[in-house]
Design a protein around this motif. Structure first.
Motif, short mmCIF file in Angstrom:
data_model
loop_
_atom_site.label_atom_id
_atom_site.label_comp_id
_atom_site.label_asym_id
_atom_site.label_seq_id
_atom_site.Cartn_x
_atom_site.Cartn_y
_atom_site.Cartn_z
N SER A 176 -8.99 29.35 -10.45
CA SER A 176 -8.00 30.42 -10.48
C SER A 176 -6.83 30.07 -11.37
O SER A 176 -6.34 30.90 -12.15
CB SER A 176 -7.51 30.74 -9.07
N ARG A 180 -7.43 33.20 -14.18
CA ARG A 180 -6.57 34.37 -14.21
C ARG A 180 -5.09 34.04 -14.36
O ARG A 180 -4.32 34.90 -14.79
CB ARG A 180 -6.80 35.22 -12.97
N HIS A 181 -4.67 32.82 -14.00
CA HIS A 181 -3.25 32.47 -14.17
C HIS A 181 -2.96 31.86 -15.54
O HIS A 181 -1.80 31.60 -15.86
CB HIS A 181 -2.80 31.53 -13.06
N GLY A 326 -7.82 42.07 -4.34
CA GLY A 326 -7.74 41.99 -5.80
C GLY A 326 -7.92 40.58 -6.29
O GLY A 326 -7.70 39.60 -5.57
N THR A 327 -8.32 40.46 -7.56
CA THR A 327 -8.60 39.17 -8.17
C THR A 327 -7.76 38.95 -9.42
O THR A 327 -8.19 38.30 -10.36
CB THR A 327 -10.09 39.06 -8.53
N THR A 328 -6.57 39.50 -9.45
CA THR A 328 -5.69 39.31 -10.59
C THR A 328 -4.54 38.39 -10.22
O THR A 328 -4.27 38.16 -9.03
CB THR A 328 -5.11 40.66 -11.07
N ALA A 329 -3.85 37.88 -11.23
CA ALA A 329 -2.68 37.03 -10.99
C ALA A 329 -1.60 37.82 -10.25
O ALA A 329 -0.88 37.26 -9.42
CB ALA A 329 -2.15 36.48 -12.31
N ALA A 330 -1.48 39.12 -10.55
CA ALA A 330 -0.48 39.94 -9.87
C ALA A 330 -0.78 40.04 -8.38
O ALA A 330 0.14 40.04 -7.55
CB ALA A 330 -0.43 41.33 -10.50
N ALA A 331 -2.05 40.13 -8.01
CA ALA A 331 -2.41 40.16 -6.59
C ALA A 331 -2.07 38.84 -5.92
O ALA A 331 -1.58 38.81 -4.78
CB ALA A 331 -3.90 40.47 -6.44
N ASP A 332 -2.30 37.71 -6.61
CA ASP A 332 -1.93 36.40 -6.06
C ASP A 332 -0.42 36.32 -5.83
O ASP A 332 0.05 35.82 -4.81
CB ASP A 332 -2.36 35.29 -7.01
N ASP A 359 -5.20 46.05 -5.93
CA ASP A 359 -4.81 45.96 -7.33
C ASP A 359 -5.85 46.69 -8.19
O ASP A 359 -6.87 47.18 -7.67
CB ASP A 359 -4.63 44.50 -7.76
N SER A 361 -8.19 45.83 -10.00
CA SER A 361 -9.55 45.30 -10.04
C SER A 361 -10.41 45.80 -8.89
O SER A 361 -11.63 45.62 -8.90
CB SER A 361 -9.53 43.76 -10.02
#
Length: 469
Positions: A176, A180-181, A326-332, A359, A361
Motif C-alpha cells: 500500500s 497507492r500512497h 475504498g482502495t485509494t490513498a484518500a480512503a486511507d 470512495d 473506487s
C-alpha cells in the motif's frame, strides 16, 4: 545486517518491479537478546505472495523463552526447534533480490544483528524500509502500532500472536505504501548478491486467526499516548486489547520493563497515562456503557492504577461508528482521520454502523451500499463525509449580492427630465422621417434618420426608467 533506506513521497526512484520481504519476530525481551520466533513473507509489487517462512527458534538449551503470557511460546515449544544459525540460510534465500521491510525496523534489526554476532555469521547488508516511519509520514493517527495502522490502510487481517500473522500484515502495508500512497526510494536500493544457502529444517507455529475485536481493542486503536516505536507500550496495548488482563500478563510486562532498565516510577507513570487515555476515548463519543466502564476499571486495577476516574455509564445515545470502503490513498486518510478524531472505525458492515463512506473506487452496485441504507446508516462520499461526521464545519453560504442603494428622487429628477426630452426628440424625428419618406426622400436617407430616431427613443427610455425598489 539491515540498512534503513530513505524514502520520498514522490520524485525519487519508484519501487516498480521491486519485491519486498516483510519480517516479524518474537523475542525473549525488549532489549536485543534472543529471537524465539521468526517469520518472513515475500510479496511482489501487486501484492502477490511469492513465498513465506515461519519457524520457532531455539535460543539454546535451558534459555528461558521470555514472556510466555505475552507471545504464547513455551520452553517445550522451543525444544527441538532449529537454532538461529540453522534458520538463517532459509531467511536469506527468501530475502535474496528484495527489499526487507519491518514495522519498527530498528527493533527487528537489533535482534537479528545480535543473533548473527552471537554465531559469528557474516551477513551482507540488506536494504530495508521501516513501515512504522513510512506510515507515520503517510497518515496521522493517534498511534502507529501495527494493529492500528492495518485498519487505517484497509487491511482486513489483524495481526495476531504469531510472527507470521505480523509479517503478512507488514507485507500488505508495504504494498500500500509503495502503491497507492506513491512512496519512492531517495536512491536506488543496492541489492547484494547472495549465494544459495542450504535450507535447514524449520518448525512453524500454528497461526491462530485473531478474534473479533471488542470495544477495548478498538479503544486502544484510538489511544494517543507514548512515542511511536515504544516496544513496551506496544506490548501493553496488545495485551489490554484482549479485554481481560490476567495477573501473569501484568507480571510478564513488569519483568520486561525491569529487564529493559525501566525504573518502577516510569512503569507506573506509563500505566496511569494509558488508563487516562483509555478513559478519554470511552467518554469522547458521549456514550459510556456499563460494559465499557467495567472493562476499563478491570484494566486499571490490574495495572495498579488506583482509580479509572468517575465514569458515568449511560444507556441512551448511540456513538458514531464509521465504515470506510475504498482502495485509494484518500480512503486511507479518511480511515486514519476517523481514528484520530476518536470515532470508532468499523471493519465490516453490521447493524451498529452509523455511517458508511465510499470512495470512487467502490462500484455503484456494491451490495453494502444498499444494505447500509436498509440498516439506517448514512451513506456518504469522501467529499461530504468530514462535514457529516462533524470533523469540519459546513461551508459558509455564499454572500448575497449587494443591493444597489436607491437613488433619491431629487437626484434623479434631472435624469428623468432629460430622458423624456430625448424621447420627445426621437418621436419628432421619427415623424419627420416618415413624412419625408412619403414625400419621396431617398430610402437610404430615411433609414439613416430612422436609426437616430430609434436610438433617441431607447436612450430616453433608459434615462427616464423608474429606480428599482
Amino acid at each position: 545486517m539491515i540498512e534503513s533506506l530513505s524514502l520520498l513521497g514522490a520524485g525519487g526512484h519508484p519501487a516498480r518491479g521491486t519485491d519486498f520481504t516483510a519480517l516479524d519476530i518474537r523475542t525473549t525481551g525488549l532489549r536485543p537478546g534472543h529471537v524465539v520466533e521468526l517469520a518472513a513473507v515475500r510479496v511482489r509489487p501487486d501484492g502477490t505472495v511469492a513465498g513465506e517462512l515461519s519457524t520457532l527458534v531455539d535460543p539454546g538449551p535451558g534459555v528461558p523463552p521470555g514472556p510466555v503470557a505475552l507471545h504464547g511460546i513455551t520452553r517445550a515449544d522451543l525444544d527441538g526447534a532449529p537454532a538461529f544459525g540453522a534458520a538463517l540460510g532459509s531467511l536469506l534465500n527468501l530475502c535474496r533480490g528484495s527489499v526487507v521491510v519491518a514495522h519498527d525496523l530498528p527493533f527487528v534489526a537489533s535482534f537479528l544483528d545480535s543473533e548473527a554476532a552471537r554465531i559469528g555469521a557474516r551477513v551482507p547488508v540488506l536494504p530495508g524500509v521501516d513501515t512504522l516511519a513510512a506510515a507515520r509520514t503517510a497518515v496521522r493517527l493517534p498511534n502507529h502500532r501495527l494493529a492500528t495502522v492495518a485498519p487505517a490502510f484497509g487491511i482486513a487481517a489483524r495481526p495476531g500472536r504469531t510472527a507470521l500473522s505480523g509479517a503478512r500484515t507488514v507485507a500488505q502495508l508495504a504494498v500500500s505504501l509503495f502503491g497507492r500512497h506513491g512512496f519512492t526510494f531517495a536512491s536506488p536500493p543496492v541489492l547484494p548478491a547472495l549465494p544459495q544457502f542450504a535450507a535447514g529444517p524449520l518448525r512453524p507455529r500454528a497461526d491462530v486467526p485473531a478474534g473479533e475485536p471488542g470495544w477495548m481493542a478498538e479503544a486502544v486503536e484510538r489511544v494517543a499516548i507514548g512515542a511511536d516505536g515504544d516496544a513496551y507500550l506496544d506490548l501493553l496495548a496488545g495485551v489490554v486489547a484482549d479485554r481481560h488482563l490476567a495477573p501473569d500478563e501484568v507480571a510478564a510486562l513488569a519483568g520486561l520493563a525491569a529487564e529493559a532498565g525501566w525504573p518502577a516510577e516510569r512503569v507506573r507513570s506509563t500505566h496511569e497515562r494509558f488508563v487516562v487515555a483509555l478513559r478519554e476515548v470511552a467518554e469522547r463519543d458521549g456514550v459510556v456503557t456499563a460494559a465499557e466502564a467495567r472493562e476499563l476499571r478491570q484494566v486499571a486495577t490490574a495495572l495498579g492504577v488506583a482509580d479509572a476516574g468517575d465514569l458515568r455509564p449511560t444507556a441512551d445515545g448511540r456513538p458514531a461508528r464509521v465504515l470506510v470502503l475504498g482502495t485509494t490513498a484518500a480512503a486511507d486518510r479518511l480511515r486514519a482521520r476517523v481514528l484520530a478524531e476518536g470515532v470508532q472505525l468499523a471493519k465490516k458492515l453490521t447493524a451498529s454502523v452509523t455511517h458508511l463512506v465510499a470512495d470512487p473506487s467502490v462500484p455503484a452496485n456494491e451490495p453494502r451500499l444498499a444494505r447500509a441504507a436498509e440498516l439506517g446508516a448514512d451513506v456518504l462520499d469522501l467529499h461530504s463525509a468530514p462535514v457529516a461526521l462533524g470533523f469540519e464545519p459546513p461551508p459558509a453560504p455564499p454572500a448575497p449580492a449587494p443591493t444597489p442603494a436607491p437613488v433619491p428622487a431629487r437626484a434623479r429628477l434631472p435624469k428623468v427630465v432629460g430622458g423624456r426630452v430625448l424621447m420627445g426628440a426621437g418621436l419628432l424625428l421619427m415623424f419627420f422621417t416618415v413624412v419625408g419618406m412619403f414625400a419621396g426622400t431617398p430610402l437610404v436617407a430615411g433609414i439613416f434618420f430612422a436609426f437616430f430616431a430609434v436610438g433617441a427613443l431607447l436612450g430616453g427610455w433608459w434615462l427616464a426608467e423608474p429606480a428599482p425598489r
